[in-house]
Design a protein around this motif. Sequence first.
Motif, short mmCIF file in Angstrom:
data_model
loop_
_atom_site.label_atom_id
_atom_site.label_comp_id
_atom_site.label_asym_id
_atom_site.label_seq_id
_atom_site.Cartn_x
_atom_site.Cartn_y
_atom_site.Cartn_z
N UNK A 87 0.83 -1.21 0.00
CA UNK A 87 0.00 0.00 0.00
C UNK A 87 0.86 1.25 0.00
N UNK A 88 1.93 1.21 0.76
CA UNK A 88 2.82 2.35 0.83
C UNK A 88 3.45 2.63 -0.53
N UNK A 89 3.81 1.59 -1.25
CA UNK A 89 4.44 1.76 -2.55
C UNK A 89 3.48 2.30 -3.58
N UNK A 90 2.20 2.04 -3.41
CA UNK A 90 1.20 2.49 -4.37
C UNK A 90 0.67 3.89 -4.10
N UNK A 91 0.99 4.45 -2.95
CA UNK A 91 0.41 5.74 -2.56
C UNK A 91 0.66 6.86 -3.57
N UNK A 92 1.88 7.08 -4.04
CA UNK A 92 2.07 8.18 -5.00
C UNK A 92 1.21 8.02 -6.26
N UNK A 93 1.13 6.80 -6.79
CA UNK A 93 0.32 6.61 -8.00
C UNK A 93 -1.16 6.83 -7.71
N UNK A 94 -1.59 6.43 -6.52
CA UNK A 94 -2.99 6.65 -6.15
C UNK A 94 -3.29 8.14 -6.02
N UNK A 95 -2.27 8.92 -5.71
CA UNK A 95 -2.42 10.37 -5.62
C UNK A 95 -2.08 11.06 -6.94
N UNK A 96 -1.82 10.26 -7.97
CA UNK A 96 -1.50 10.78 -9.30
C UNK A 96 -0.28 11.69 -9.28
N UNK A 97 0.76 11.23 -8.57
CA UNK A 97 2.01 11.98 -8.47
C UNK A 97 3.11 11.22 -9.19
N UNK A 98 4.07 11.96 -9.71
CA UNK A 98 5.26 11.34 -10.28
C UNK A 98 6.12 10.85 -9.14
N UNK A 99 6.61 9.66 -9.27
CA UNK A 99 7.48 9.10 -8.23
C UNK A 99 8.92 9.48 -8.49
N UNK A 100 9.69 9.63 -7.42
CA UNK A 100 11.11 9.92 -7.61
C UNK A 100 11.83 8.70 -8.16
N UNK A 101 12.96 8.93 -8.75
CA UNK A 101 13.77 7.84 -9.27
C UNK A 101 14.71 7.39 -8.15
N UNK A 102 14.19 6.57 -7.25
CA UNK A 102 14.96 6.10 -6.11
C UNK A 102 15.94 5.02 -6.54
#
Length: 105
Positions: A87-102
């Motif tokens: 769930x934590x990993x999916x949070x940015x996509x659920x918020x329609x945010x670009x994820x950082x390149x970790x």
Amino acid sequence: MEAKQNLVIFFATLLIVATIGIEMASADSFCGLTINDLMTCKSAVSGPKPLPPSDKCCAALTKADLPCLCTFKNSPMLSSFKINSTLAMDLPSKCKLDSPNCPLN
């Protein structure tokens, strides 16, 4: 996708730390987020029936220094605080945010 996971894991870790009352080194902000910002996402990353992220949670994530949050992707605190890493990993996509390149590590 892994970058999203890292970001969410970090947020979840910070939420738990705030919940148990541990003060952060920077009391006002951590990676651009306040403790109150982090707490808005707690219900979306924990528990047996997590809720979708709230508008407040997603708004808080927009203020975050996402690359800074990547540094917490492998934190062992998640499992100790019963944070669902998926769930934590999916949070940015659920918020329609670009994820950082970790980094992968």
